[in-house]
Design an enzyme around this catalytic site. Structure first.
Site, PDB file in Angstrom:
ATOM      1  N   ASN A  16     -10.473   0.169   0.507  1.00 34.20           N
ATOM      2  CA  ASN A  16      -8.793   0.317   0.589  1.00 34.20           C
ATOM      3  C   ASN A  16      -8.226  -0.086  -0.724  1.00 34.20           C
ATOM      4  OD1 ASN A  16      -6.146  -0.196   0.687  1.00 34.20           O
ATOM      5  ND2 ASN A  16      -6.441  -1.082   3.168  1.00 34.20           N
ATOM      6  N   HIS A  74      -2.771   6.842   3.794  1.00 30.18           N
ATOM      7  CA  HIS A  74      -3.439   5.584   2.967  1.00 30.18           C
ATOM      8  C   HIS A  74      -4.717   5.227   3.439  1.00 30.18           C
ATOM      9  CE1 HIS A  74      -3.696   1.618   1.649  1.00 30.18           C
ATOM     10  NE2 HIS A  74      -3.704   1.199   2.870  1.00 30.18           N
ATOM     11  N   CYS A  98       0.714  -1.265  -0.087  1.00 25.58           N
ATOM     12  CA  CYS A  98      -0.112  -0.051   0.078  1.00 25.58           C
ATOM     13  C   CYS A  98       0.800   1.280   0.012  1.00 25.58           C
ATOM     14  CB  CYS A  98      -0.846   0.012   1.030  1.00 25.58           C
ATOM     15  SG  CYS A  98      -1.927  -1.278   1.268  1.00 25.58           S
TER      16      CYS A  98
HETATM   17  O1  UT7 Z   1      -3.765  -1.486   3.686  1.00 26.14           O
HETATM   18  C1  UT7 Z   1      -2.899  -2.331   4.390  1.00 26.14           C
HETATM   19  C2  UT7 Z   1      -2.781  -2.286   5.576  1.00 26.14           C
HETATM   20  N1  UT7 Z   1      -3.968  -2.759   6.193  1.00 26.14           N
HETATM   21  C3  UT7 Z   1      -4.647  -2.329   7.011  1.00 26.14           C
HETATM   22  O2  UT7 Z   1      -4.436  -1.189   7.547  1.00 26.14           O
HETATM   23  C4  UT7 Z   1      -5.816  -2.915   7.966  1.00 26.14           C
HETATM   24  C5  UT7 Z   1      -5.924  -2.501   9.297  1.00 26.14           C
HETATM   25  N2  UT7 Z   1      -6.718  -3.469  10.104  1.00 26.14           N
HETATM   26  C6  UT7 Z   1      -8.253  -3.274  10.130  1.00 26.14           C
HETATM   27  O3  UT7 Z   1      -8.638  -2.308   9.327  1.00 26.14           O
HETATM   28  C7  UT7 Z   1      -8.987  -3.888  11.165  1.00 26.14           C
HETATM   29  O4  UT7 Z   1      -8.097  -4.869  11.898  1.00 26.14           O
HETATM   30  C8  UT7 Z   1     -10.158  -4.792  10.764  1.00 26.14           C
HETATM   31  C9  UT7 Z   1     -11.085  -3.832  10.184  1.00 26.14           C
HETATM   32  C10 UT7 Z   1      -9.711  -5.546   9.532  1.00 26.14           C
HETATM   33  C11 UT7 Z   1     -10.645  -5.750  11.678  1.00 26.14           C
HETATM   34  O5  UT7 Z   1     -11.187  -4.770  12.546  1.00 26.14           O
HETATM   35  P1  UT7 Z   1     -10.931  -5.267  14.216  1.00 26.14           P
HETATM   36  O6  UT7 Z   1     -11.553  -4.296  15.158  1.00 26.14           O
HETATM   37  O7  UT7 Z   1      -9.423  -5.358  14.359  1.00 26.14           O
HETATM   38  O8  UT7 Z   1     -11.726  -6.570  14.381  1.00 26.14           O
HETATM   39  P2  UT7 Z   1     -11.086  -8.120  14.866  1.00 26.14           P
HETATM   40  O9  UT7 Z   1     -10.569  -8.677  13.975  1.00 26.14           O
HETATM   41  O10 UT7 Z   1     -10.499  -7.637  16.366  1.00 26.14           O
HETATM   42  O11 UT7 Z   1     -12.551  -8.634  15.475  1.00 26.14           O
HETATM   43  C12 UT7 Z   1     -13.412  -8.172  16.324  1.00 26.14           C
HETATM   44  C13 UT7 Z   1     -14.819  -9.135  16.276  1.00 26.14           C
HETATM   45  C14 UT7 Z   1     -14.481 -10.423  16.685  1.00 26.14           C
HETATM   46  O12 UT7 Z   1     -15.667 -10.958  17.231  1.00 26.14           O
HETATM   47  P3  UT7 Z   1     -15.478 -11.359  18.749  1.00 26.14           P
HETATM   48  O13 UT7 Z   1     -14.575 -12.159  19.034  1.00 26.14           O
HETATM   49  O14 UT7 Z   1     -15.230  -9.756  19.574  1.00 26.14           O
HETATM   50  O15 UT7 Z   1     -16.754 -11.686  19.276  1.00 26.14           O
HETATM   51  C15 UT7 Z   1     -14.527 -11.033  14.985  1.00 26.14           C
HETATM   52  O16 UT7 Z   1     -14.686 -12.450  15.229  1.00 26.14           O
HETATM   53  O17 UT7 Z   1     -15.238  -9.089  15.034  1.00 26.14           O
HETATM   54  C16 UT7 Z   1     -15.513 -10.264  14.703  1.00 26.14           C
HETATM   55  N3  UT7 Z   1     -15.238  -9.991  12.999  1.00 26.14           N
HETATM   56  C17 UT7 Z   1     -16.212  -9.676  12.062  1.00 26.14           C
HETATM   57  N4  UT7 Z   1     -17.516  -9.691  12.304  1.00 26.14           N
HETATM   58  C18 UT7 Z   1     -18.246  -9.390  11.077  1.00 26.14           C
HETATM   59  C19 UT7 Z   1     -14.016  -9.946  12.568  1.00 26.14           C
HETATM   60  N5  UT7 Z   1     -14.306  -9.991  11.196  1.00 26.14           N
HETATM   61  C20 UT7 Z   1     -15.576  -9.845  10.942  1.00 26.14           C
HETATM   62  C21 UT7 Z   1     -16.224  -9.439   9.681  1.00 26.14           C
HETATM   63  N6  UT7 Z   1     -17.617  -9.191   9.925  1.00 26.14           N
HETATM   64  N7  UT7 Z   1     -15.824  -9.186   8.512  1.00 26.14           N
END
Ligand code: UT7
Length: 330
Positions: free
Chosen positions: A283, A252, A120
């Site tokens: 993104n 970004h 990115c």
């Molecule tokens: O461009 C290159 C660089 N990339 C980035 O900068 C991406 C950076 N990271 C992010 O944007 C975030 O980490 C995400 C948006 C990908 C994920 O958000 P998060 O707040 O880190 O979510 P998480 O993985 O910690 O998951 C939180 C909760 C979990 O449920 P529990 O354990 O709290 O019940 C996951 O199971 O959300 C759940 N979850 C989802 N639910 C619905 C994880 N992915 C999803 C989903 N839809 N797609």
């Protein structure tokens, strides 16, 4: 014998900006037809409402060429003035040959052409050699193009990536200028975190499946808002620009929450306009910074000549930031 070289440095700037956004707008509802997620979760966790996916007629080379043609037209630069064409991408389907020579040919140029792979952060990396070439007098005009077709390299059922990544292209023409338009680069890498954003399965060896991008999103989330605040301050210091002097901040477009936390960590004053193109475009990796620049200029959130801080980060991990003067658009 004396080897000739250009001795007088000139100033370099982005002379014009062009973009290509694919026709098809994809809503969160459509993503959730395949992905186990909801519109509410996607919007609250990432800020994304829509993104664009390229159709069968919209190739990576075609999108890059269209964006570059628009940037050339705005800059008033013709194909025969180009000294080099740089394409930043992670989604050109082949390792070899690179995409840039095909883009150069499509533009009507026989200039040197090569790809940059810095995830990115690719567009923000490529601005550095382009600016150095122009400043040294080695080349007069160098298009820098960020382009991605991530929809081809995603698993639509992967909850960590399927709702984030998207397609598009943005290009600028770097050329000589009466004043500095591209500040010094603050950049670096952290290969110890190479496993955080990967492409798998490998396209080497016996694998024949299309590789897909995988990401430990939470690891990026923990790293970027803090590490990139340091990079922001290095870029500002190197350019001799105070945070209060900025008109715009164009990071970004990884995640709206990363942008908001990073803005707080940099201590951006309220007066600085902040890019939020992720809401509409998702993104788009190496294309996200030029696309976000264009969106701000088109919507009147920023103006031509405004002083903006660009920061990009991603796979590698690789990152790059600098202060720029915003270029004109169509
Ligand atoms: O461009 C290159 C660089 N990339 C980035 O900068 C991406 C950076 N990271 C992010 O944007 C975030 O980490 C995400 C948006 C990908 C994920 O958000 P998060 O707040 O880190 O979510 P998480 O993985 O910690 O998951 C939180 C909760 C979990 O449920 P529990 O354990 O709290 O019940 C996951 O199971 O959300 C759940 N979850 C989802 N639910 C619905 C994880 N992915 C999803 C989903 N839809 N797609």
């Amino acid at each position: 014998m004396t080897i000739m070289q250009a001795t007088e440095l000139t100033h370099a700037a982005m002379l014009g900006l062009g973009v290509y956004r694919p026709e098809r707008v994809v809503t969160n509802e459509e993503i959730c037809e395949t992905l186990d997620s909801t519109d509410e979760w996607i919007q609250s966790r990432s800020g994304i409402r829509t993104r664009r996916f390229a159709g069968a007629e919209e190739s990576l080379i075609g999108m890059a060429t269209a964006a570059a043609e628009r940037a050339l037209a705005v800059s008033g630069v013709s194909a025969d003035q180009l000294g080099c064409v740089i394409v930043a991408t992670s989604t050109h389907p082949e390792h070899t040959p690179a995409s840039a020579p095909q883009v150069a040919t499509a533009l009507g140029s026989t200039a040197a052409a090569f790809d940059v792979s810095a995830g990115c952060a690719g567009f923000c990396h490529a601005l550095n050699p382009a600016s150095a070439m122009v400043r040294s007098g080695a080349e007069s005009h160098v298009p820098v193009i960020g382009v991605e077709q991530l929809s081809r390299f995603m698993d639509p059922t992967d909850r960590g990536t399927a709702f984030i990544f998207a397609d598009g292209a943005g290009a600028v023409v770097v050329g000589p200028s009466g004043a500095t338009g591209i500040g010094p680069t603050a950049w670096g890498s952290d290969g110890s975190q190479s496993g955080v954003i990967t492409q798998t399965p490998s396209c080497l060896g016996a694998h024949t499946e299309t590789p897909v991008v995988q990401m430990e999103g939470t690891a990026v989330f923990r790293w970027a808002p803090f590490a990139m605040a340091e990079v922001a301050h290095s870029a500002l210091r190197a350019a001799g620009v105070a945070v209060d002097d900025l008109d715009a901040f164009i990071p970004h477009q990884a995640n709206l929450r990363i942008t908001q936390t990073l803005s707080r960590n940099i201590k951006l004053p309220e007066s600085v306009a902040v890019a939020t193109d992720i809401v509409d475009s998702g993104n788009t990796s190496a294309a996200s910074v030029p696309l976000a620049m264009e969106a701000m200029l088109r919507k009147g959130e920023a103006r031509v000549g405004d002083v903006a801080l660009l920061i990009a980060f991603g796979a590698g991990l690789s990152y790059a930031g600098r202060v720029v003067a915003l270029p004109p658009i169509e």
